[in-house]
Design an enzyme around this catalytic site. Structure first.
Site, PDB file in Angstrom:
ATOM      1  N   ASN A 151      43.866  42.292  32.626  1.00  0.00           N
ATOM      2  CA  ASN A 151      42.792  43.190  33.053  1.00  0.00           C
ATOM      3  C   ASN A 151      43.440  44.314  33.864  1.00  0.00           C
ATOM      4  OD1 ASN A 151      40.596  44.451  34.220  1.00  0.00           O
ATOM      5  ND2 ASN A 151      40.040  42.725  35.547  1.00  0.00           N
ATOM      6  N   LYS A 191      42.127  46.938  35.025  1.00  0.00           N
ATOM      7  CA  LYS A 191      41.235  47.597  36.000  1.00  0.00           C
ATOM      8  C   LYS A 191      41.381  49.121  35.875  1.00  0.00           C
ATOM      9  CE  LYS A 191      41.519  43.464  38.779  1.00  0.00           C
ATOM     10  NZ  LYS A 191      41.448  42.822  40.072  1.00  0.00           N
ATOM     11  N   HIS A 194      32.706  40.776  36.157  1.00  0.00           N
ATOM     12  CA  HIS A 194      33.849  40.668  37.071  1.00  0.00           C
ATOM     13  C   HIS A 194      33.346  40.826  38.510  1.00  0.00           C
ATOM     14  CE1 HIS A 194      37.518  41.616  39.212  1.00  0.00           C
ATOM     15  NE2 HIS A 194      38.173  41.052  38.212  1.00  0.00           N
ATOM     16  N   GLU A 248      34.396  42.422  40.949  1.00  0.00           N
ATOM     17  CA  GLU A 248      34.396  43.807  41.467  1.00  0.00           C
ATOM     18  C   GLU A 248      33.144  44.540  40.995  1.00  0.00           C
ATOM     19  OE1 GLU A 248      38.344  44.790  40.084  1.00  0.00           O
ATOM     20  OE2 GLU A 248      39.162  43.433  41.594  1.00  0.00           O
ATOM     21  N   GLU A 260      37.257  33.020  38.676  1.00  0.00           N
ATOM     22  CA  GLU A 260      38.077  33.861  39.541  1.00  0.00           C
ATOM     23  C   GLU A 260      37.528  33.807  40.964  1.00  0.00           C
ATOM     24  OE1 GLU A 260      40.231  37.126  37.144  1.00  0.00           O
ATOM     25  OE2 GLU A 260      38.252  37.881  37.617  1.00  0.00           O
ATOM     26  N   GLY A 268      43.778  39.587  43.815  1.00  0.00           N
ATOM     27  CA  GLY A 268      44.564  40.662  44.413  1.00  0.00           C
ATOM     28  C   GLY A 268      45.105  40.345  45.800  1.00  0.00           C
ATOM     29  N   SER A 273      45.383  36.273  41.347  1.00  0.00           N
ATOM     30  CA  SER A 273      46.799  36.245  41.746  1.00  0.00           C
ATOM     31  C   SER A 273      47.682  35.373  40.852  1.00  0.00           C
ATOM     32  CB  SER A 273      46.932  35.836  43.216  1.00  0.00           C
ATOM     33  OG  SER A 273      46.286  36.788  44.046  1.00  0.00           O
TER      34      SER A 273
END
Ligand code: PGA
Length: 246
Positions: A9, A11, A98, A100, A167, A173, A210
């Protein structure tokens, strides 16, 4: 047998040059090494067409997907991109929900379910993301919370072929992965909850947060982990290859 898949991904990162580097680099790698199962890359939407064409032209067996999709099929929805358009551009997957997007762009559980259903209706595969914030885990409510996200996201699934990605928000991250016991426990739980809506034994459940070359083998070796959704490490060809290698 469930399929195993490692998905990158990107992003809001990448460029035409990175697409070319990946198409050529993955082509060379796949001609001499064996990998975990399938590979896919989800670049920013403007690159889906050229990245998938580059894979086809160079005969590289790597799928391409989108990072988001419209909840509608067509019409006056400025700035949106339909699942059928993703498919026409060469995409086989679309990431939906996702964290985010849930946190910053208003993707609610209901919207996630509708988007996933749009993707299925277009004949491509949704990768539905779920995961708890740290406070939820610390309060001991992570199984219940993620279970509810899964039931909501699959509420329109009707036995569809799809992928779920666990996730944990606190692992994305941050360099902190969930440990093997936490991941296995959650994946088992997700499979149980998903079995009310789909054939869960055949539904790949990916871990994301991660993932890197040093932790991938352990995580991907867990019984209920069928692959990975990789953010940061998927932007570096060497790292992505190291994660996918078997
Ligand atoms: P990360 O991102 O690998 O950089 O933690 C994963 C994701 O958000 O899909």
């Amino acid at each position: 047998m469930r399929k195993q898949i490692v998905v990158g991904n990107w992003k809001l990162n990448g460029s035409r040059a990175l697409c070319e580097e990946f198409a050529l680099g993955l082509g060379k790698f796949l001609s001499r090494e064996s990998i975990v199962g399938e590979l896919a890359i989800c670049p920013p939407a403007v690159y889906i067409d050229s990245l998938s064409s580059a894979m086809v032209i160079n005969e590289v067996n790597v799928a391409v997907g989108a990072q988001n999709v419209a909840a509608q099929e067509k019409g006056a929805f400025t700035g949106e991109m339909s699942a059928a358009m993703i498919k026409e551009a060469g995409g086989s997957y679309a990431i939906v929900g996702h964290s985010e997007r849930r946190a910053m762009f208003g993707d609610t559980d209901e919207l996630v379910a509708t988007k996933a259903a749009q993707v299925v209706a277009a004949g491509i595969t949704p990768i539905i993301c779920v995961g708890e914030e740290l406070a939820v885990r610390e309060a001991g409510n992570h199984l219940e919370f993620v279970g509810q996200q899964v039931s909501a996201a699959l509420s329109q699934a009707q036995s569809a072929t799809l992928i779920v990605a666990y996730e944990p928000v606190w692992a994305i991250g941050t360099g902190n992965t969930a440990n093997a016991a936490q991941v296995q426990e959650m994946h088992e739980h997700i499979r149980k909850v998903a079995s009310a809506s789909v054939n869960a034994e055949l539904t790949p459940i990916l871990y994301g947060g991660s993932v890197n070359p040093s932790n991938a083998a352990e995580l991907l070796g867990l019984p209920d982990v069928d692959g990975a959704l990789v953010g940061g490490a998927s932007l570096e060809l060497e790292k992505f290859i190291a994660i996918a290698k078997r």
